[in-house]
Design a protein around this motif. Structure first.
Motif, mmCIF file in Angstrom:
data_model
loop_
_atom_site.group_PDB
_atom_site.id
_atom_site.type_symbol
_atom_site.label_atom_id
_atom_site.label_comp_id
_atom_site.label_asym_id
_atom_site.label_seq_id
_atom_site.Cartn_x
_atom_site.Cartn_y
_atom_site.Cartn_z
ATOM 1 N N ASN A 23 32.546 -10.128 -131.645
ATOM 2 C CA ASN A 23 32.720 -11.490 -131.190
ATOM 3 C C ASN A 23 33.104 -11.512 -129.715
ATOM 4 O O ASN A 23 33.867 -10.686 -129.238
ATOM 5 N N GLY A 24 32.605 -12.495 -128.993
ATOM 6 C CA GLY A 24 32.892 -12.616 -127.567
ATOM 7 C C GLY A 24 31.765 -13.344 -126.873
ATOM 8 O O GLY A 24 30.716 -13.656 -127.476
ATOM 9 N N LYS A 56 30.246 -28.559 -122.289
ATOM 10 C CA LYS A 56 29.536 -28.520 -123.557
ATOM 11 C C LYS A 56 29.816 -27.212 -124.288
ATOM 12 O O LYS A 56 29.843 -26.149 -123.678
ATOM 13 N N HIS A 57 30.038 -27.337 -125.595
ATOM 14 C CA HIS A 57 30.244 -26.174 -126.468
ATOM 15 C C HIS A 57 29.415 -26.372 -127.742
ATOM 16 O O HIS A 57 29.027 -27.495 -128.078
ATOM 17 N N HIS A 58 29.186 -25.282 -128.459
ATOM 18 C CA HIS A 58 28.394 -25.336 -129.690
ATOM 19 C C HIS A 58 29.258 -24.971 -130.893
ATOM 20 O O HIS A 58 30.048 -24.021 -130.827
ATOM 21 N N CYS A 59 29.052 -25.745 -131.967
ATOM 22 C CA CYS A 59 29.677 -25.397 -133.254
ATOM 23 C C CYS A 59 28.915 -24.236 -133.866
ATOM 24 O O CYS A 59 27.683 -24.256 -133.964
ATOM 25 N N ARG A 60 29.645 -23.204 -134.306
ATOM 26 C CA ARG A 60 29.004 -22.000 -134.841
ATOM 27 C C ARG A 60 28.496 -22.170 -136.271
ATOM 28 O O ARG A 60 27.780 -21.298 -136.774
ATOM 29 N N LEU A 61 28.821 -23.298 -136.919
ATOM 30 C CA LEU A 61 28.419 -23.487 -138.314
ATOM 31 C C LEU A 61 27.266 -24.455 -138.485
ATOM 32 O O LEU A 61 26.524 -24.359 -139.464
ATOM 33 N N ASP A 62 27.112 -25.446 -137.571
ATOM 34 C CA ASP A 62 25.977 -26.370 -137.691
ATOM 35 C C ASP A 62 25.156 -26.481 -136.410
ATOM 36 O O ASP A 62 24.130 -27.170 -136.382
ATOM 37 N N GLY A 63 25.593 -25.828 -135.301
ATOM 38 C CA GLY A 63 24.815 -25.791 -134.076
ATOM 39 C C GLY A 63 24.865 -27.034 -133.225
ATOM 40 O O GLY A 63 24.122 -27.134 -132.238
ATOM 41 N N LEU A 64 25.728 -28.034 -133.555
ATOM 42 C CA LEU A 64 25.816 -29.256 -132.771
ATOM 43 C C LEU A 64 26.612 -29.009 -131.502
ATOM 44 O O LEU A 64 27.442 -28.100 -131.432
ATOM 45 N N VAL A 65 26.366 -29.872 -130.492
ATOM 46 C CA VAL A 65 27.053 -29.770 -129.200
ATOM 47 C C VAL A 65 28.296 -30.650 -129.250
ATOM 48 O O VAL A 65 28.212 -31.841 -129.585
ATOM 49 N N ILE A 66 29.448 -30.073 -128.916
ATOM 50 C CA ILE A 66 30.717 -30.785 -128.960
ATOM 51 C C ILE A 66 31.482 -30.490 -127.672
ATOM 52 O O ILE A 66 31.145 -29.565 -126.927
ATOM 53 N N CYS A 67 32.535 -31.275 -127.438
ATOM 54 C CA CYS A 67 33.398 -31.052 -126.286
ATOM 55 C C CYS A 67 34.595 -30.195 -126.710
ATOM 56 O O CYS A 67 34.792 -29.922 -127.893
ATOM 57 N N GLN A 117 37.775 -31.033 -126.581
ATOM 58 C CA GLN A 117 38.776 -31.800 -127.313
ATOM 59 C C GLN A 117 38.431 -31.923 -128.795
ATOM 60 O O GLN A 117 39.318 -32.077 -129.629
ATOM 61 N N CYS A 118 37.159 -31.885 -129.128
ATOM 62 C CA CYS A 118 36.726 -31.994 -130.526
ATOM 63 C C CYS A 118 36.497 -30.630 -131.176
ATOM 64 O O CYS A 118 35.972 -30.561 -132.296
ATOM 65 N N SER A 119 36.867 -29.570 -130.538
ATOM 66 C CA SER A 119 36.652 -28.227 -131.079
ATOM 67 C C SER A 119 37.828 -27.819 -131.959
ATOM 68 O O SER A 119 38.990 -28.152 -131.677
ATOM 69 N N GLN A 120 37.512 -27.112 -133.041
ATOM 70 C CA GLN A 120 38.497 -26.511 -133.933
ATOM 71 C C GLN A 120 38.207 -25.018 -134.001
ATOM 72 O O GLN A 120 37.046 -24.590 -133.867
ATOM 73 N N PHE A 121 39.266 -24.233 -134.237
ATOM 74 C CA PHE A 121 39.127 -22.777 -134.249
ATOM 75 C C PHE A 121 39.679 -22.227 -135.565
ATOM 76 O O PHE A 121 40.730 -22.657 -136.040
ATOM 77 N N ILE A 122 38.938 -21.286 -136.134
ATOM 78 C CA ILE A 122 39.332 -20.656 -137.395
ATOM 79 C C ILE A 122 39.312 -19.145 -137.214
ATOM 80 O O ILE A 122 38.366 -18.584 -136.638
ATOM 81 N N LEU A 123 40.363 -18.483 -137.681
ATOM 82 C CA LEU A 123 40.449 -17.035 -137.583
ATOM 83 C C LEU A 123 39.513 -16.367 -138.575
ATOM 84 O O LEU A 123 39.209 -16.907 -139.643
ATOM 85 N N PHE A 124 39.053 -15.165 -138.219
ATOM 86 C CA PHE A 124 38.200 -14.396 -139.113
ATOM 87 C C PHE A 124 38.916 -14.105 -140.434
ATOM 88 O O PHE A 124 38.303 -14.178 -141.517
ATOM 89 N N SER A 130 47.761 -9.549 -132.891
ATOM 90 C CA SER A 130 46.652 -8.617 -133.087
ATOM 91 C C SER A 130 45.402 -9.009 -132.318
ATOM 92 O O SER A 130 44.392 -8.313 -132.403
ATOM 93 N N ASN A 131 45.462 -10.121 -131.569
ATOM 94 C CA ASN A 131 44.322 -10.592 -130.793
ATOM 95 C C ASN A 131 43.079 -10.706 -131.672
ATOM 96 O O ASN A 131 42.000 -10.159 -131.367
ATOM 97 N N GLU A 132 43.228 -11.412 -132.774
ATOM 98 C CA GLU A 132 42.179 -11.504 -133.792
ATOM 99 C C GLU A 132 41.070 -12.433 -133.330
ATOM 100 O O GLU A 132 41.290 -13.411 -132.608
ATOM 101 N N ASP A 133 39.858 -12.139 -133.753
ATOM 102 C CA ASP A 133 38.697 -12.959 -133.395
ATOM 103 C C ASP A 133 38.744 -14.300 -134.122
ATOM 104 O O ASP A 133 39.342 -14.441 -135.194
ATOM 105 N N HIS A 134 38.035 -15.269 -133.534
ATOM 106 C CA HIS A 134 38.014 -16.612 -134.098
ATOM 107 C C HIS A 134 36.640 -17.226 -133.841
ATOM 108 O O HIS A 134 35.838 -16.716 -133.050
ATOM 109 N N LEU A 135 36.372 -18.350 -134.546
ATOM 110 C CA LEU A 135 35.123 -19.088 -134.394
ATOM 111 C C LEU A 135 35.421 -20.508 -133.942
ATOM 112 O O LEU A 135 36.395 -21.123 -134.385
ATOM 113 N N ARG A 136 34.559 -21.041 -133.067
ATOM 114 C CA ARG A 136 34.652 -22.440 -132.661
ATOM 115 C C ARG A 136 33.762 -23.276 -133.595
ATOM 116 O O ARG A 136 32.566 -22.992 -133.738
ATOM 117 N N ILE A 137 34.340 -24.305 -134.199
ATOM 118 C CA ILE A 137 33.599 -25.179 -135.108
ATOM 119 C C ILE A 137 33.914 -26.632 -134.763
ATOM 120 O O ILE A 137 34.896 -26.925 -134.063
#
Length: 461
Positions: free
Chosen positions: A134-135, A172-183, A185-192, A234-241
């Motif tokens: 991830n990166g 602009k950012h992309h959601c990793r689960l549905d591919g939509l473009v978000i800002c 402020q509307c981004s959420q992050f989930i740990l692996f 542990s500097n764990e990886d995460h996903l932007r959704i």
């Protein structure tokens, strides 16, 4: 006011005189022989008392020059008063069937979307030698876009979640689960690790030691996502959704959480009471049908059939009684509750007492609604009455058949089925004539002639 444990009497108590009869059959016999005869007299007395009370109120209202407000707001003797007229229910229509169809489609849509997100989440969080780390690298982005295609940046000018316009200060950012473009402020992050726990808890069918620890770790979380980038030791990886996918995963986590909450012991006992009540209700309908058939003189059922169902009723009845008695002990001990938590103990004890009182009321209703087994004399009287009714019916039918003049007692056993069939066809023909079905009536009339001819031949032989 709710009765206390000390005031509660247990056993087969009569609801009228509170006398303990020992068993269910003695309670039914006692209630039918003693209190059923008194009920008609009591009801008549209550109706007469109510009529006298209403008449006195009406006389006081009509004779008084200034009627009291207490009576005037409840009674009106004006025949032209609109509110004194009987009002009828208008046309009603139920939309429950349509609601079920819409709800079923909506639930199927939510389930399909959740399963798709979980499948994508499993592929994105899978760590092996073939998966790029991830990166912000080209290999990782290419891998993520192979799982779900990303929407092109050039065709999007506003955020898909908040509809805010993108610019220099809003990237602009992309959601990793549905591919939509978000800002941002509307981004959420989930740990692996959190994502893997949700996937393992949702896909596992058997409870193992590792699975139980995973569920316990997952239940300790308050939320599965965060609005900021999670920086742990542990500097764990995460996903932007996006927020829509975050809500879907949060609902999935909530289902897992409530599914694995340990149930108290009283829940299992209460479920046993409900199951026994369903069994008793099912057996009771069969028992009532058998008793009605026997007492009407039919020979379709025997007394053995009624006794067998009655034994099943007794088993369900005793199960409700024995299981509900355990709630009395629970009310005194209040297990699994802190001794210093007085309010929780009081609510727990009240709940147990209410369940016990509900079971007692349920047993009393079952005792009164379930009739006792008929005796041999009652069955014989019912069958004799049925035989006399059949003979009277046959005597009337014989008079309508041309060519047969004999007494019912002189008829042979071979001729009686013909007479019963002749009577049934006569009833069907009358119904067809009333309904205007002339062709059917003519066909049935020809059948009557054939039956009459067959009966005359059998009678002459």
């Amino acid at each position: 006011m709710l009765q206390t444990i000390g005031d509660t009497r247990e056993g087969f108590l009569c609801p009228q005189c509170h006398q303990d009869m020992g068993n269910l059959e003695m309670l039914q016999i006692h209630f039918q022989n003693v209190h059923m005869k008194q009920s008609s007299t009591i009801i008549k007395g209550l109706f007469s008392f109510a009529k006298q009370k209403l008449k006195s109120v009406q006389d006081n209202f009509q004779n008084s020059n200034e009627p009291s407000k207490m009576y005037s707001q409840y009674f009106s003797f004006d025949p032209h008063d609109y509110y004194s007229k009987k009002q009828y229910m208008g046309f009603t229509r139920s939309h429950y069937a349509y609601f079920q169809i819409v709800r079923k489609d909506k639930l199927h849509e939510i389930y399909t979307k959740t399963q798709q997100l979980l499948l994508r989440l499993e592929l994105l969080t899978d760590i092996n030698e073939h998966t790029p780390p991830n990166g912000n690298t080209k290999e990782r982005r290419k891998y993520e876009q192979s799982i779900i295609p990303w929407m092109e940046d050039s065709v999007v000018s506003i955020c898909s979640s908040c509809s805010a316009s993108f610019g220099f200060s809003r990237r602009k950012h992309h959601c990793r689960l549905d591919g939509l473009v978000i800002c941002n402020q509307c981004s959420q992050f989930i740990l692996f690790s959190t994502a893997r726990r949700i996937i393992d808890s949702n896909t596992s069918s058997t409870l193992t030691t590792n699975n139980s620890s995973t569920i316990q770790q997952l239940m300790n979380l308050k939320t599965v996502t965060s609005s900021t980038i999670i920086n742990n030791a542990s500097n764990e990886d995460h996903l932007r959704i996006c927020m829509s996918c975050a809500r879907c995963l949060q609902n999935c986590y909530r289902q897992i959480f409530f599914k694995n909450i340990p149930k108290d012991e009283i829940f299992h006992y209460y479920e046993n009471i409900i199951q026994a009540r369903k069994e008793y209700t099912q057996f009771q309908s069969t028992y009532v049908a058998i008793i009605d058939s026997i007492l009407s003189g039919n020979t379709k059922y025997q007394i053995k059939d009624a006794q067998q169902v009655y034994r099943q009723l007794s088993v369900s009845y005793e199960k409700i009684d024995s299981v509900s008695k355990k709630f009395v002990a629970f009310a005194d001990k209040c297990p699994n509750i802190d001794e210093n938590d007085i309010s929780s103990k009081a609510r727990y004890a009240t709940l147990c007492r209410n369940i016990r009182m509900y079971a007692i009321q349920l047993l009393q209703n079952f005792s009164l609604s379930t009739g006792r087994l008929p005796t041999e004399d009652e069955i014989k009287q019912a069958r004799d009455a049925k035989q006399r009714s059949d003979n009277e019916l046959m005597a009337k039918v014989i008079l309508t058949i041309p060519g047969i003049n004999c007494n019912v007692l002189e008829l042979s056993e071979e001729l009686k089925p013909f007479i019963q069939q002749y009577y049934q066809v006569t009833q069907y023909m009358q119904q067809a004539k009333l309904a205007g079905r002339d062709d059917e009536a003519k066909f049935l009339e020809s059948n009557l002639e054939e039956l009459a001819q067959a009966m005359r031949v059998a009678h002459q032989q």
